[in-house]
Write an enzyme that holds these catalytic residues in place. Sequence first.
Site, PDB file in Angstrom:
ATOM      1  N   TYR A   1       1.046  -1.168   0.052  1.00  0.00           N
ATOM      2  CA  TYR A   1      -0.173   0.107  -0.061  1.00  0.00           C
ATOM      3  C   TYR A   1       0.587   1.216   0.055  1.00  0.00           C
ATOM      4  O   TYR A   1       0.408   2.305  -0.421  1.00  0.00           O
ATOM      5  CB  TYR A   1      -0.714   0.146   1.349  1.00  0.00           C
ATOM      6  CG  TYR A   1      -2.298  -0.740   1.053  1.00  0.00           C
ATOM      7  CD1 TYR A   1      -2.353  -1.978   0.795  1.00  0.00           C
ATOM      8  CD2 TYR A   1      -3.387   0.142   1.404  1.00  0.00           C
ATOM      9  CE1 TYR A   1      -3.549  -2.614   0.590  1.00  0.00           C
ATOM     10  CE2 TYR A   1      -4.810  -0.527   1.229  1.00  0.00           C
ATOM     11  CZ  TYR A   1      -4.716  -2.016   0.953  1.00  0.00           C
ATOM     12  OH  TYR A   1      -5.837  -2.601   0.963  1.00  0.00           O
TER      13      TYR A   1
ATOM     14  N   LYS B   1       3.061 -15.216   2.689  1.00  0.00           N
ATOM     15  CA  LYS B   1       3.425 -15.954   1.408  1.00  0.00           C
ATOM     16  C   LYS B   1       4.733 -16.340   1.467  1.00  0.00           C
ATOM     17  O   LYS B   1       5.412 -16.048   0.487  1.00  0.00           O
ATOM     18  CB  LYS B   1       2.715 -15.079   0.283  1.00  0.00           C
ATOM     19  CG  LYS B   1       2.598 -15.897  -0.961  1.00  0.00           C
ATOM     20  CD  LYS B   1       1.717 -16.918  -1.188  1.00  0.00           C
ATOM     21  CE  LYS B   1       1.848 -17.757  -2.514  1.00  0.00           C
ATOM     22  NZ  LYS B   1       0.827 -18.804  -2.606  1.00  0.00           N
TER      23      LYS B   1
ATOM     24  N   ASP C   1      -3.005 -18.174   0.684  1.00  0.00           N
ATOM     25  CA  ASP C   1      -4.090 -19.006  -0.185  1.00  0.00           C
ATOM     26  C   ASP C   1      -4.844 -20.060   0.753  1.00  0.00           C
ATOM     27  O   ASP C   1      -6.201 -20.189   0.691  1.00  0.00           O
ATOM     28  CB  ASP C   1      -3.464 -19.497  -1.382  1.00  0.00           C
ATOM     29  CG  ASP C   1      -2.130 -20.309  -1.151  1.00  0.00           C
ATOM     30  OD1 ASP C   1      -1.499 -20.254   0.036  1.00  0.00           O
ATOM     31  OD2 ASP C   1      -1.697 -21.041  -2.024  1.00  0.00           O
TER      32      ASP C   1
ATOM     33  N   ASP D   1      -6.736  -6.881   4.082  1.00  0.00           N
ATOM     34  CA  ASP D   1      -7.857  -6.401   3.570  1.00  0.00           C
ATOM     35  C   ASP D   1      -8.557  -7.324   3.010  1.00  0.00           C
ATOM     36  O   ASP D   1      -9.785  -7.198   3.078  1.00  0.00           O
ATOM     37  CB  ASP D   1      -7.234  -5.205   2.358  1.00  0.00           C
ATOM     38  CG  ASP D   1      -8.303  -4.546   1.765  1.00  0.00           C
ATOM     39  OD1 ASP D   1      -9.408  -4.398   2.372  1.00  0.00           O
ATOM     40  OD2 ASP D   1      -8.242  -4.722   0.381  1.00  0.00           O
TER      41      ASP D   1
ATOM     42  N   ASP E   1     -12.641  -9.032   4.435  1.00  0.00           N
ATOM     43  CA  ASP E   1     -13.910  -8.734   3.687  1.00  0.00           C
ATOM     44  C   ASP E   1     -14.357 -10.164   3.709  1.00  0.00           C
ATOM     45  O   ASP E   1     -15.705 -10.653   3.581  1.00  0.00           O
ATOM     46  CB  ASP E   1     -13.806  -8.359   2.146  1.00  0.00           C
ATOM     47  CG  ASP E   1     -13.919  -7.054   2.149  1.00  0.00           C
ATOM     48  OD1 ASP E   1     -13.621  -6.221   3.138  1.00  0.00           O
ATOM     49  OD2 ASP E   1     -14.344  -6.567   0.848  1.00  0.00           O
TER      50      ASP E   1
END
Length: 354
Positions: free
Chosen positions: A138, A189, A221, A245, A249
């Site tokens: 970001y 990751k 994942d 983020d 959700d």
Amino acid sequence: MKIAVLPGDGIGPEIVGQALRVVDRLRSDGLDLEIEQAPIGGAGYDEQGDPLPAATLDLAKSADAVLLGAVGGPRYDQLPRQARPEQGLLRIRKELGLFANLRPALVYKELSRASSLRAELVEDLDLMILRELTGDIYFGQPRGQRKTDSGEREGFDTMRYSESEIRRIAHVAFGIAGKRNRKLCSVDKANVLDTSILWREVVTEVGKEYPDVELTHMYVDNAAMQLVRAPKQFDVMLTGNMFGDILSDEASMLTGSIGMLPSASLDANKKGLYEPIHGSAPDIVGKNQANPLATILSVAMMLRYTFAMDEAAQRVENAVRTVLGQGLRTPDIFEAGTTRIGTTQMGDAVVAAL
Ligand code: NAD
Ligand code: IPM
Ligand code: MN
């Protein structure tokens, strides 16, 4: 206790309006809360040509806490990146040093059947996602667009985390886990990304200082899959800005709706910005359909984390439970056998329950 209120765009003013009625009610019961409003996001751009006007940032800095609705909308999507509403939000997070973003996914008993998953998979789920909020891809430099040697356009962003950034969020994560069920799952990751390899090393090092918390690691994942396979395996999930983020959700749908998830973004001294995790929901603006509960529950988080008023926080949370127990539902959490109501009626019901 001074609260800066930044309603923002889209459904932001509608849901913040209901949250302010809750604040008003607490005030009339004796809480000494002072409120001042300012524009952010598209509203900031429209009024002052800047998604984070200087006066808004000053107000946020001088307040003890910030209550925010949401920013963004299709009207602003063609603006250059720096002028976009989302930049106002990212800048205020950065300027206030709000590196620790708490996104609790709590399944209310009454809403088990509103979840996208079968009720038995989510019943009594109480998951805390801790998202690092001021680093990662970001904010990493360099970023931008350029022409390659062959003359085509190329876009690039940089994922980066320094050791100290990872260390401070890891301490927050272990602290939170220590007060809950003492299980921390760090999501990364590390099978691919150097940033994640360092993330995993540093989180493991910090973990040595918290022997009573069980630390596990999971690739992002797999974590996305496990969240919908068996979410109750998680207690606290720690992750970086972008993975957090996305996963938050996803986790919101376990609870019935993204309109149910509040958040707290904290600095090192418990100053905080409180906002629902969802966006400005352009598809339902002005229709009295938005669920204000995530914003109202964000007020509860504010009372708990910044003002250390656990009792008042619980009072707000209990009012939300009461209203759900009465079978009242905005459209996003409606199911057969319950009563469909609008944004303002939900506010009425919570205030009445208070
Ligand atoms: P969104 O979260 O705004 O909406 C996604 C879906 O969820 C929509 O169908 C919407 O109607 C629904 N929804 C969201 N909040 C709801 C609520 N309280 N009650 C009922 N339904 C609700 O995400 P999006 O559509 O991808 O983004 C819209 C805009 O919001 C974009 O400009 C985006 O950048 C911005 N955004 C802002 C924030 C923020 O301010 N923190 C967060 C996410 C997205
Ligand atoms: C959120 C939002 C923001 C983010 C956007 C609007 C900048 O999606 O708060 O989750 O990506 O952090
Ligand atoms: Mn988001």
